[in-house]
Design an enzyme around this catalytic site. Structure first.
Site, short mmCIF file in Angstrom:
data_model
loop_
_atom_site.label_atom_id
_atom_site.label_comp_id
_atom_site.label_asym_id
_atom_site.label_seq_id
_atom_site.Cartn_x
_atom_site.Cartn_y
_atom_site.Cartn_z
N SER A 20 0.82 -1.21 0.00
CA SER A 20 0.00 0.00 0.00
C SER A 20 0.85 1.26 0.00
CB SER A 20 -0.93 0.01 1.21
OG SER A 20 -0.18 0.00 2.42
N TYR A 56 11.20 2.42 -2.27
CA TYR A 56 10.45 1.17 -2.27
C TYR A 56 9.08 1.37 -2.92
CZ TYR A 56 8.21 -3.03 -0.35
OH TYR A 56 7.53 -4.22 -0.21
N LYS A 85 7.51 -0.32 -6.40
CA LYS A 85 6.25 -1.06 -6.43
C LYS A 85 5.25 -0.41 -7.40
CE LYS A 85 7.16 -4.41 -3.61
NZ LYS A 85 7.27 -5.79 -4.13
#
Length: 249
Positions: free
Chosen positions: A146, A158, A162
């Site tokens: 999320s 990060y 993603k």
């Protein structure tokens, strides 16, 4: 429900981790041959593989040679690759705290977090998809976070990796879907209760839980269930999607 995974070969990267182990166990319970990958936890991987009747393979995220060795090893074992679960991560929280903000992170640190998390998943996907195209069947499931959509201080690189994986997944769905029953999806968990993070999840303030419609954290097993469904023959029409599994946040 018969998920049609009996006899399928499944690669689960990062299978000794808090999310990876429940995912691997659920595939094995469906009769799949599970290739378990690990980075440092060789003993834990060997025990898990023995428990599940699978095989353990060392895999270095972001190392193309390691990815090739993994796929070749799995093919030598069962002769096929039906499912890839890209679950392994390179998380920057293990690095020193950079109180000056994300821009103060050394180049070798932020580049490694960014590159390994996106390039590692894409490289492994590239290696397994020719075998899926040849057989006319396959499933890719990429485990995201999320952080890619909600953000988090300290998660800039990060999260960027993603988010890039989400874009890759969406376009890959068009190419793969024209080669047969080959589907690709992203599962995006929120903060999840695992055996590895109780030092965090057991001390959360009530105010945090109040932001979750279910008023609790999901467990790793609750993340594993949709991962396995999306990777199964029971999933016939969900592809190119980012599925949030976070209690409704």
């Amino acid at each position: 429900m018969d998920l049609g995974l009996n006899g399928r070969t499944v690669i689960v990267t990062g299978a000794t981790g808090g999310l990876g182990e429940p995912i691997a166990r659920r595939f094995a319970a469906e009769g799949a041959d599970v290739a378990i990958t690990y980075h440092d936890a060789a003993d834990a991987a060997a025990k898990l593989a023995a428990d599940l009747g699978g095989r353990a393979f060392r895999f270095e995220l972001g190392d193309p040679a390691s990815a090739r060795d993994l796929v070749e090893g799995v093919l030598a074992w069962t002769g096929r690759v039906d499912v890839l679960v890209n679950n392994a991560v390179r998380w920057g929280s293990a690095e020193p705290d950079h109180t000056g903000g994300f821009e103060s992170a050394p180049d070798d640190l932020w580049l490694r977090v960014l590159r390994d998390n996106i390039e590692g998943a894409v490289a492994l996907s590239r290696l397994v998809t020719p075998h899926m195209r040849e057989s006319g069947w396959g499933r890719l499931v990429h485990v995201s976070s999320s952080i890619a959509s909600h953000g988090m201080a300290g998660g800039e690189y990060y999260g960027a990796a993603k988010a890039a994986l989400h874009g890759f997944n969406r376009s890959a769905a068009f190419s793969l879907g024209r080669s047969g029953d080959i589907l690709t999806n992203v599962v995006s968990p929120g903060l999840t209760r695992t055996r590895a993070n109780t030092h965090i999840t057991d001390t959360l303030p009530t105010a945090y839980l109040d932001t979750i419609p279910l008023a609790r954290l999901l467990t790793a097993e609750e993340i594993a269930a949709p991962v396995v469904f999306l990777a199964s023959a029971a999933n016939t029409g969900v592809t190119g999607q980012v599925i949030s599994v976070d209690g409704g946040v």
